[in-house]
Structures are given as C-alpha cells and as structure tokens.
Design a protein around this motif. Structure first.
Motif, mmCIF file in Angstrom:
data_model
loop_
_atom_site.group_PDB
_atom_site.id
_atom_site.type_symbol
_atom_site.label_atom_id
_atom_site.label_comp_id
_atom_site.label_asym_id
_atom_site.label_seq_id
_atom_site.Cartn_x
_atom_site.Cartn_y
_atom_site.Cartn_z
ATOM 1 N N ILE A 88 68.336 81.624 47.819
ATOM 2 C CA ILE A 88 67.127 82.193 47.996
ATOM 3 C C ILE A 88 66.672 83.983 47.911
ATOM 4 C CG2 ILE A 88 65.939 82.869 50.751
ATOM 5 C CD1 ILE A 88 67.591 80.335 51.613
ATOM 6 N N VAL A 89 68.126 84.323 47.438
ATOM 7 C CA VAL A 89 67.905 86.026 47.439
ATOM 8 C C VAL A 89 67.197 85.925 45.486
ATOM 9 C CG1 VAL A 89 68.849 88.457 47.049
ATOM 10 C CG2 VAL A 89 69.057 87.292 49.156
ATOM 11 N N GLY A 90 67.859 85.154 45.399
ATOM 12 C CA GLY A 90 67.394 84.796 43.960
ATOM 13 C C GLY A 90 66.403 84.443 43.514
ATOM 14 N N VAL A 91 65.601 83.196 44.315
ATOM 15 C CA VAL A 91 64.568 82.914 44.118
ATOM 16 C C VAL A 91 63.551 83.785 44.844
ATOM 17 C CG1 VAL A 91 62.900 81.140 45.067
ATOM 18 C CG2 VAL A 91 65.117 79.849 44.306
ATOM 19 N N ILE A 92 63.439 84.708 45.618
ATOM 20 C CA ILE A 92 62.747 85.821 46.084
ATOM 21 C C ILE A 92 62.244 86.285 44.818
ATOM 22 C CG2 ILE A 92 63.082 87.722 47.473
ATOM 23 C CD1 ILE A 92 63.722 85.749 49.795
ATOM 24 N N GLY A 93 63.816 86.892 44.671
ATOM 25 C CA GLY A 93 63.167 87.647 43.117
ATOM 26 C C GLY A 93 62.737 87.875 42.171
ATOM 27 N N VAL A 94 62.940 86.270 41.756
ATOM 28 C CA VAL A 94 62.335 85.558 40.773
ATOM 29 C C VAL A 94 60.634 85.811 41.434
ATOM 30 C CG1 VAL A 94 61.862 83.924 39.318
ATOM 31 C CG2 VAL A 94 63.792 84.579 39.610
ATOM 32 N N SER A 104 67.844 88.411 39.143
ATOM 33 C CA SER A 104 67.476 86.641 40.122
ATOM 34 C C SER A 104 68.138 85.327 39.613
ATOM 35 C CB SER A 104 66.524 87.386 40.141
ATOM 36 O OG SER A 104 66.577 88.325 41.412
ATOM 37 N N ILE A 105 68.273 85.350 38.523
ATOM 38 C CA ILE A 105 68.363 84.011 37.400
ATOM 39 C C ILE A 105 69.959 84.175 37.569
ATOM 40 C CG2 ILE A 105 68.052 82.655 35.602
ATOM 41 C CD1 ILE A 105 65.381 84.281 35.085
ATOM 42 N N GLU A 106 70.080 84.695 37.324
ATOM 43 C CA GLU A 106 71.974 84.870 36.905
ATOM 44 C C GLU A 106 72.356 85.025 38.374
ATOM 45 O OE1 GLU A 106 74.202 85.070 34.621
ATOM 46 O OE2 GLU A 106 72.410 84.939 33.077
ATOM 47 N N LEU A 107 71.997 85.621 39.693
ATOM 48 C CA LEU A 107 72.217 84.792 40.702
ATOM 49 C C LEU A 107 72.355 83.929 41.225
ATOM 50 C CD1 LEU A 107 73.851 87.003 43.166
ATOM 51 C CD2 LEU A 107 71.015 87.152 44.543
ATOM 52 N N MET A 108 71.190 83.387 40.830
ATOM 53 C CA MET A 108 71.386 82.356 40.886
ATOM 54 C C MET A 108 72.054 81.199 40.015
ATOM 55 S SD MET A 108 66.314 81.677 41.287
ATOM 56 C CE MET A 108 66.651 80.424 40.458
ATOM 57 N N THR A 123 57.391 98.739 27.613
ATOM 58 C CA THR A 123 57.108 98.531 29.402
ATOM 59 C C THR A 123 58.285 97.310 29.660
ATOM 60 O OG1 THR A 123 55.460 97.834 31.536
ATOM 61 C CG2 THR A 123 55.242 96.978 29.161
ATOM 62 N N LEU A 124 58.548 96.951 31.107
ATOM 63 C CA LEU A 124 59.368 96.038 31.208
ATOM 64 C C LEU A 124 58.486 94.416 32.254
ATOM 65 C CD1 LEU A 124 63.197 97.475 31.222
ATOM 66 C CD2 LEU A 124 61.954 95.989 29.919
ATOM 67 N N ASN A 125 57.505 95.367 32.191
ATOM 68 C CA ASN A 125 55.662 94.771 33.332
ATOM 69 C C ASN A 125 55.863 93.112 32.775
ATOM 70 O OD1 ASN A 125 54.886 94.053 35.502
ATOM 71 N ND2 ASN A 125 52.866 95.966 35.499
ATOM 72 N N ILE A 126 56.257 91.973 33.740
ATOM 73 C CA ILE A 126 55.906 91.057 33.035
ATOM 74 C C ILE A 126 54.313 90.977 33.220
ATOM 75 C CG2 ILE A 126 56.648 88.801 34.005
ATOM 76 C CD1 ILE A 126 58.853 89.475 34.902
ATOM 77 N N ASP A 127 54.086 91.002 34.027
ATOM 78 C CA ASP A 127 52.607 90.873 33.883
ATOM 79 C C ASP A 127 51.573 92.032 32.899
ATOM 80 O OD1 ASP A 127 52.370 90.008 36.323
ATOM 81 O OD2 ASP A 127 51.906 91.295 37.351
ATOM 82 N N GLU A 128 52.389 92.695 31.692
ATOM 83 C CA GLU A 128 51.791 93.496 30.912
ATOM 84 C C GLU A 128 52.360 93.225 30.012
ATOM 85 O OE1 GLU A 128 52.937 97.586 31.081
ATOM 86 O OE2 GLU A 128 51.621 98.077 33.642
#
Length: 97
Positions: A17-23, A35-39, A90-95
């Motif tokens: 759940i923490v991994g999904v919230i992180g993603v 977060s994917i690694e945590l999942m 940048t490491l921002n996924i939106d950009e």
C-alpha cells in the motif's frame, strides 16, 4: 515461539500500500522507482511467507529469480533516469515527455 503467517501478510500488505501510494502521489522519478521496488519486495515477502507456511521451497526459489530480475531492472532503470536527468535537467515526471 513462532510468528504466524498473518503478521507477514499484514506487513506485506502495508508495504504494498505504501508503494502504491508512492507511485500515485510522488512526481519524482526516483521516488516512483523506489515505490515500485517496495511493491516488488512486498510480493517477495508474501511468497516467502506462504512458502515457509506450506513447507515448500518453490516459492523461495521463485523469489530468488524475482530478486535477480529486480536487480537488473534497478540497474537499467537508474541508468535511464540518469540519462533523462542529463538531458532534461529535471526528474519531475510531469515535465518529461
């Protein structure tokens, strides 16, 4: 005193759940990657718990292969993230498109 399987499953569910919230929440590529690694690790914990509970070592063997693939995925994923950072600054996924 033996720890019952429920504790392992609750811990695994919490990690997943923490991994999904992180993603879903984070916009930093490294945080999403972690977060994917945590999942993946939570799924591994579940497989090892059931393997130990059932007295069968097949689940533990499968976890070994999953960890091997996850290590290769981590190396390639980090290389891609570094290449994106060098090009986009940048490491921002939106950009990143």
């Amino acid at each position: 005193m033996e720890i019952s399987i429920e504790y392992y499953l609750v811990l695994s569910a919490f990690m997943f759940i923490v991994g999904v919230i992180g993603v879903l929440v984070k916009r930093n590529a490294i945080m999403v990657f972690m977060s994917i690694e945590l999942m993946l690790n939570s799924a591994n914990l579940t497989m090892v718990a059931f393997s130990s509970f059932l007295g069968n070592s097949v689940g533990q063997l499968f976890v070994f292969f999953v960890m091997t693939v996850a290590a290769a995925e981590a190396a390639i994923g980090l290389a891609i993230i570094i290449a994106i950072f060098r090009n986009k600054k940048t490491l921002n996924i939106d950009e990143i498109n």
